[in-house]
Design a protein around this motif. Structure first.
Motif, mmCIF file in Angstrom:
data_model
loop_
_atom_site.group_PDB
_atom_site.id
_atom_site.type_symbol
_atom_site.label_atom_id
_atom_site.label_comp_id
_atom_site.label_asym_id
_atom_site.label_seq_id
_atom_site.Cartn_x
_atom_site.Cartn_y
_atom_site.Cartn_z
ATOM 1 N N UNK A 82 0.889 -1.161 0.000
ATOM 2 C CA UNK A 82 0.000 0.000 0.000
ATOM 3 C C UNK A 82 0.921 1.203 0.000
ATOM 4 N N UNK A 83 1.186 1.710 -1.189
ATOM 5 C CA UNK A 83 2.150 2.802 -1.353
ATOM 6 C C UNK A 83 1.489 4.138 -1.606
ATOM 7 N N UNK A 84 0.385 4.396 -0.907
ATOM 8 C CA UNK A 84 -0.279 5.682 -1.086
ATOM 9 C C UNK A 84 0.711 6.831 -0.961
ATOM 10 N N UNK A 85 1.686 6.663 -0.050
ATOM 11 C CA UNK A 85 2.716 7.683 0.162
ATOM 12 C C UNK A 85 4.117 7.136 -0.146
ATOM 13 N N UNK A 86 4.202 6.157 -1.008
ATOM 14 C CA UNK A 86 5.501 5.538 -1.306
ATOM 15 C C UNK A 86 6.503 6.554 -1.846
ATOM 16 N N UNK A 87 5.996 7.561 -2.561
ATOM 17 C CA UNK A 87 6.866 8.567 -3.168
ATOM 18 C C UNK A 87 7.827 9.192 -2.154
ATOM 19 N N UNK A 88 7.409 9.305 -0.898
ATOM 20 C CA UNK A 88 8.186 10.048 0.097
ATOM 21 C C UNK A 88 9.113 9.153 0.918
ATOM 22 N N UNK A 109 -2.420 12.359 -4.927
ATOM 23 C CA UNK A 109 -2.786 13.599 -4.241
ATOM 24 C C UNK A 109 -2.174 13.739 -2.855
ATOM 25 N N UNK A 110 -1.824 12.649 -2.189
ATOM 26 C CA UNK A 110 -1.339 12.775 -0.811
ATOM 27 C C UNK A 110 0.072 13.347 -0.754
ATOM 28 N N UNK A 111 0.947 12.928 -1.612
ATOM 29 C CA UNK A 111 2.314 13.449 -1.629
ATOM 30 C C UNK A 111 2.543 14.436 -2.762
ATOM 31 N N UNK A 112 1.758 14.327 -3.826
ATOM 32 C CA UNK A 112 2.061 15.052 -5.059
ATOM 33 C C UNK A 112 1.096 16.188 -5.369
ATOM 34 N N UNK A 113 0.105 16.429 -4.504
ATOM 35 C CA UNK A 113 -0.837 17.542 -4.677
ATOM 36 C C UNK A 113 -1.685 17.429 -5.943
ATOM 37 N N UNK A 114 -1.907 16.216 -6.435
ATOM 38 C CA UNK A 114 -2.787 16.053 -7.577
ATOM 39 C C UNK A 114 -4.249 16.203 -7.180
ATOM 40 N N UNK A 115 -5.125 16.177 -8.167
ATOM 41 C CA UNK A 115 -6.565 16.289 -7.919
ATOM 42 C C UNK A 115 -7.136 15.001 -7.324
ATOM 43 N N UNK A 116 -6.447 13.896 -7.529
ATOM 44 C CA UNK A 116 -6.930 12.587 -7.072
ATOM 45 C C UNK A 116 -6.279 11.507 -7.910
ATOM 46 N N UNK A 164 13.761 16.968 -0.059
ATOM 47 C CA UNK A 164 13.998 18.212 0.681
ATOM 48 C C UNK A 164 12.950 18.398 1.775
ATOM 49 N N UNK A 165 11.698 18.068 1.467
ATOM 50 C CA UNK A 165 10.643 18.169 2.473
ATOM 51 C C UNK A 165 10.941 17.252 3.660
ATOM 52 N N UNK A 166 11.395 16.026 3.350
ATOM 53 C CA UNK A 166 11.679 15.055 4.411
ATOM 54 C C UNK A 166 12.799 15.572 5.304
ATOM 55 N N UNK A 167 13.862 16.062 4.701
ATOM 56 C CA UNK A 167 14.990 16.542 5.496
ATOM 57 C C UNK A 167 14.600 17.751 6.340
ATOM 58 N N UNK A 168 13.785 18.648 5.788
ATOM 59 C CA UNK A 168 13.397 19.818 6.577
ATOM 60 C C UNK A 168 12.397 19.438 7.664
#
Length: 373
Positions: free
Chosen positions: A181-187, A211-218, A266-270
């Motif tokens: 379940x990689x809904x947020x695998x990108x991060x 949309x959860x990590x990438x700000x898409x519409x869905x 960059x988001x993860x590190x900050x």
């Protein structure tokens, strides 16, 4: 409070956790119109039942994840159910082993059992991913192991790379397939120190959201072997996911892959800088019991726990935004026991503008609006 929080978010000059999807319709459409020409030829014909731009997104996802194929779905709930029912047909076992806090168990109204004929069994309820020993020694047989990466409701937590590979090996020793379940695998790449294709390559199939990590519409995608993906498209149709035209959502997903995906490390590190500053700020402000979990975030999302009722914390957060135009905590607060609540913090582009000193000052101002202990 919901309306006040929304108004405060719209009017605030600075927000630590500002989500792109929270903008107005005009703002969302303007952003898409500005960015879309960078990712796709807008003079090409629109999609019809999954052709053209939809197929282009599917090819892009398969390439990013290193899989043979991928299929676009309107929702992650549908994609994941389809994947696991297809695996159940192949293994002959409808039992899916998962965490008690996994998304299907907490947020999908028993969809696995009520809609797809699957039988979920809970491997553990601890606030971490299952261990290899728990998979190896689990008392019931199962055809598939589903792992949510990261596990959102436990605090967006991840195992180590070694722990993840051991869990996958333990499942394979039981002749079970592994689905991520990689809904947020990108991060997850920064935490694991591995590229997306290597992470996804551990599993037999993986689904991702836009949309959860990438700000898409869905929208979501199921990726894996070509035969599985082709079968999933049949079930997508049966589930009502054969949408006539989806180009706005697909365009937004392509924009997210182009713009947001490279920024996630960059988001993860900050997020780690912000988490440390929050801990320091609450300690300096004299809050007797405050927690940031995980102490060092595994992704760009984490939890903050405070010893107050949710409505008290929500009021302080909104008042801070209304009175100072600075919003430290934009998300809702949830109760986890008498006098104990938590909220989620997500660091995106707006959060990169906050220094550690900014966070500590905002914490002091926020605490000043709380009742004395």
């Amino acid at each position: 409070m919901y309306e006040r929080r929304g108004a405060a978010q719209r009017q605030a000059r600075r927000i630590l956790s500002r989500a792109g999807w929270g903008g107005t319709i005009r703002e969302r459409l303007a952003h898409l119109a500005e960015a879309a020409p960078e990712v796709y030829d807008l003079d090409e014909p629109a999609d019809v039942y999954g052709t053209r731009i939809v197929a282009a997104l599917e090819e892009r996802v398969a390439a990013l994840l290193g899989t043979e194929d991928a299929a676009f779905f309107p929702t992650g709930t549908m994609a994941q159910q389809v994947a696991l029912r297809c695996w159940a047909a192949r293994t002959g076992d409808p039992t899916v082993a998962l965490h008690a806090l996994a998304h299907p168990e907490v947020h999908e109204r028993n969809a696995f059992s009520q809609v797809s004929g699957l039988r979920p069994v809970r491997v553990t309820s601890e606030p971490r991913l299952p261990t290899a020993a728990e998979i190896h020694d689990f008392e019931e047989p199962f055809g598939a192991l589903m792992l949510e990466l990261p596990l959102r409701d436990a605090g967006f937590v991840l195992p180590t790379w070694e722990e993840l590979t051991e869990v996958v090996e333990a499942a394979r020793e039981r002749d079970a397939v592994v689905h991520f379940d990689g809904a947020r695998l990108w991060e997850c790449t920064d935490h694991f120190g591995r590229p997306l294709e290597e992470i996804a390559g551990l599993a037999d199939s993986v689904y991702v959201l836009f949309y959860k990590s990438l700000d898409g519409f869905g929208g979501a995608a199921l990726a894996g072997p070509k035969t599985l993906v082709e079968e999933s498209k049949t079930w997508r149709h049966r589930y009502g996911g054969m949408v006539f035209q989806q180009f706005p959502t697909v365009l937004s997903a392509l924009v997210g892959l182009e713009r947001e995906l490279p920024r996630l490390p960059d988001y993860v590190r900050h997020a780690r800088v912000v988490a440390a500053a929050l801990r320091e700020g609450f300690a300096e402000a004299g809050v007797a019991w405050a927690r940031v979990y995980p102490e060092v975030p595994h992704t760009h999302e984490f939890q903050v726990w405070l010893p107050y009722e949710p409505d008290v914390l929500a009021e302080a957060a909104v008042r801070q935004a209304e009175e100072t135009s600075v919003m430290l905590f934009a998300n809702f607060w949830d109760s986890k026991g008498p006098g104990l609540a938590f909220t989620e913090v997500v660091i995106r582009a707006a959060g990169l503008e906050w220094t550690a000193d900014d966070v500590r000052r905002a914490v002091a101002d926020f605490v000043a609006r709380l009742p004395a202990p």
